[in-house]
Design an enzyme around this catalytic site. Structure first.
Site, short mmCIF file in Angstrom:
data_model
loop_
_atom_site.label_atom_id
_atom_site.label_comp_id
_atom_site.label_asym_id
_atom_site.label_seq_id
_atom_site.Cartn_x
_atom_site.Cartn_y
_atom_site.Cartn_z
N SER A 178 0.79 -1.09 0.02
CA SER A 178 -0.06 -0.04 0.17
C SER A 178 0.83 1.38 -0.13
O SER A 178 1.92 1.38 0.51
CB SER A 178 -0.90 0.04 1.25
OG SER A 178 -1.71 1.12 1.29
N HIS A 190 2.60 12.17 -0.54
CA HIS A 190 2.06 13.47 -0.27
C HIS A 190 3.33 14.48 -0.79
O HIS A 190 4.22 14.48 0.13
CB HIS A 190 1.50 13.91 1.07
CG HIS A 190 0.08 13.29 1.21
ND1 HIS A 190 -1.02 13.51 0.78
CD2 HIS A 190 -0.33 12.29 2.01
CE1 HIS A 190 -2.24 12.81 0.99
NE2 HIS A 190 -1.40 11.84 2.13
N HIS A 200 -1.89 7.43 -5.08
CA HIS A 200 -2.25 5.96 -4.22
C HIS A 200 -2.06 4.74 -5.04
O HIS A 200 -2.45 4.97 -6.03
CB HIS A 200 -3.50 6.16 -3.40
CG HIS A 200 -4.08 4.92 -2.97
ND1 HIS A 200 -4.95 4.13 -3.87
CD2 HIS A 200 -3.81 4.16 -2.01
CE1 HIS A 200 -5.41 3.09 -3.31
NE2 HIS A 200 -4.67 3.04 -2.01
N ASN A 228 -2.62 0.48 -4.37
CA ASN A 228 -2.81 -0.68 -3.48
C ASN A 228 -2.75 -1.94 -4.43
O ASN A 228 -3.70 -2.07 -5.04
CB ASN A 228 -3.97 -0.68 -2.62
CG ASN A 228 -4.18 -1.80 -1.66
OD1 ASN A 228 -4.73 -2.72 -2.41
ND2 ASN A 228 -3.45 -1.79 -0.40
N ARG A 249 -3.30 -6.41 -3.58
CA ARG A 249 -3.15 -7.34 -2.65
C ARG A 249 -3.89 -8.32 -2.96
O ARG A 249 -4.44 -8.92 -3.95
CB ARG A 249 -4.15 -6.39 -1.53
CG ARG A 249 -5.68 -6.40 -1.93
CD ARG A 249 -6.54 -5.62 -1.13
NE ARG A 249 -7.71 -5.25 -1.51
CZ ARG A 249 -7.99 -4.29 -2.42
NH1 ARG A 249 -7.11 -3.16 -2.76
NH2 ARG A 249 -9.18 -3.95 -2.75
N HIS A 299 -3.58 7.93 -17.57
CA HIS A 299 -4.55 6.91 -18.08
C HIS A 299 -4.19 6.19 -19.32
O HIS A 299 -4.42 4.71 -19.47
CB HIS A 299 -5.96 7.51 -18.30
CG HIS A 299 -6.71 7.87 -17.33
ND1 HIS A 299 -7.70 6.89 -16.53
CD2 HIS A 299 -6.74 8.91 -16.25
CE1 HIS A 299 -8.11 7.53 -15.62
NE2 HIS A 299 -7.66 8.57 -15.29
N HIS A 308 -20.32 12.81 0.12
CA HIS A 308 -20.93 14.09 0.87
C HIS A 308 -20.40 15.46 0.12
O HIS A 308 -21.07 16.52 0.48
CB HIS A 308 -20.69 13.99 2.19
CG HIS A 308 -19.18 14.03 2.56
ND1 HIS A 308 -18.09 12.72 2.79
CD2 HIS A 308 -18.15 14.95 2.62
CE1 HIS A 308 -17.01 13.16 2.85
NE2 HIS A 308 -17.21 14.25 2.96
#
Length: 299
Positions: free
Chosen positions: A90, A94, A104, A106, A108, A139, A169
């Protein structure tokens, strides 16, 4: 057919390679390593880099844990097995300069003894300021990897990322997306080895792509306004990771090492009340592009 030991060994090698390339490109900061053991079984290597020339804070973590599957996780996954094994890597970086994006990744592998297994992961980019050419390059690189294995992977996994990395939100995507996939296992078209190779190629994409972005943006000038905007965008990153991220929730539910789980958070972030960017500003343009279903390759 690859077994869990081979998969874990490769993730360890990937961690070593990525750390070496990030250190070389940063030119100052070095990774600090913590080796840890999980009380229920297994452990990992947490590597944190801080206060470099380019990287303000980042982590490249490897883990391989096993033990009894908590009832909460069994219920969420819809499985019956008692013992699990999970390994992966992972990464969150920043940067100091607001013109260098957050990234980011990850990858697994998860296995329930005697019952099932699957691979998961993804890679996504979170620019503080969206650069269309940068997003297009990102991309394109991802699509080339996907297309080696299945023409459906890129559109399917891109959509998955758009839907997953979405701050409900706020009604905005976390960044320009990338790909995300989960619960991938062998089928009529793909063997376990095929899927493992796909995960490997996604992992190998990280270092050359992100070190390119580090070099491109690190020297670009910025002022206090750009720095304040960066802190606000980091705040959105924090909101997503603490409210929605499944990896964070899994780590907490399995009594994972809290310092490793929360290494994805930035050193500094901020929240201001009702920030409205100036019309036709770089900030407004970025907000207007934080949407699902953008064709970044042809934008």
């Amino acid at each position: 057919m690859p077994q869990k030991e081979e998969i874990a060994d490769w993730f360890r090698e990937l961690q070593d390679d990525i750390c070496q390339q990030l250190e070389q490109t940063d030119g100052k900061a070095k990774f600090h390593e913590d080796n840890w053991d999980r009380p229920g079984g297994g452990g990992g290597r947490t590597r944190i880099i801080r206060d470099g020339n380019i990287i303000e804070k980042g982590g490249v973590n490897f883990s391989a844990v096993h033990g009894e599957l908590p009832s909460k996780i069994k219920e969420a996954l819809g499985v019956e097995g008692q013992d699990f094994y999970a390994t992966g890597i992972s990464i969150v970086i920043h940067p100091i300069n607001p013109w260098v994006p957050i990234i980011h990744m990850n990858t697994r592998y998860f296995e329930i003894s005697g019952e099932t297994y699957w691979f998961g992961g993804g890679i996504d980019l979170t620019p503080h300021y969206i650069d269309k050419e940068q997003a297009r390059f990102f991309h394109k690189q991802i699509k080339e990897v996907c297309d080696r294995y299945d023409a459906n992977y890129y559109p399917e996994h891109k959509k998955w990322a758009d839907d997953y990395f979405f701050i409900k939100h706020r009604d905005e995507t976390r960044g320009v997306g990338g790909i995300f996939f989960d619960k991938m296992k062998e089928d009529k078209e793909h063997s376990k080895r095929d899927i493992f190779n796909y995960v490997r190629d996604v992992g190998k994409l990280f270092a050359p792509v992100y070190t390119k972005f580090m070099k491109q943006g690190a020297k670009k000038p910025y002022g206090e306004d750009e720095k304040q905007w960066q802190l606000l965008r980091r705040g959105r990153y924090v909101e997503f990771n603490l409210v929605y991220d499944k990896g964070t929730k899994f780590g907490l539910d399995t009594s994972g090492r809290i310092e490793s789980i929360l290494m994805s958070l930035p050193k500094l972030a901020s929240w201001e009340y009702n920030v409205v960017p100036e019309p036709q500003s770089n900030e407004e343009e970025t907000l207007n592009l934080l949407r699902k279903e953008i064709d970044w390759i042809n934008i």
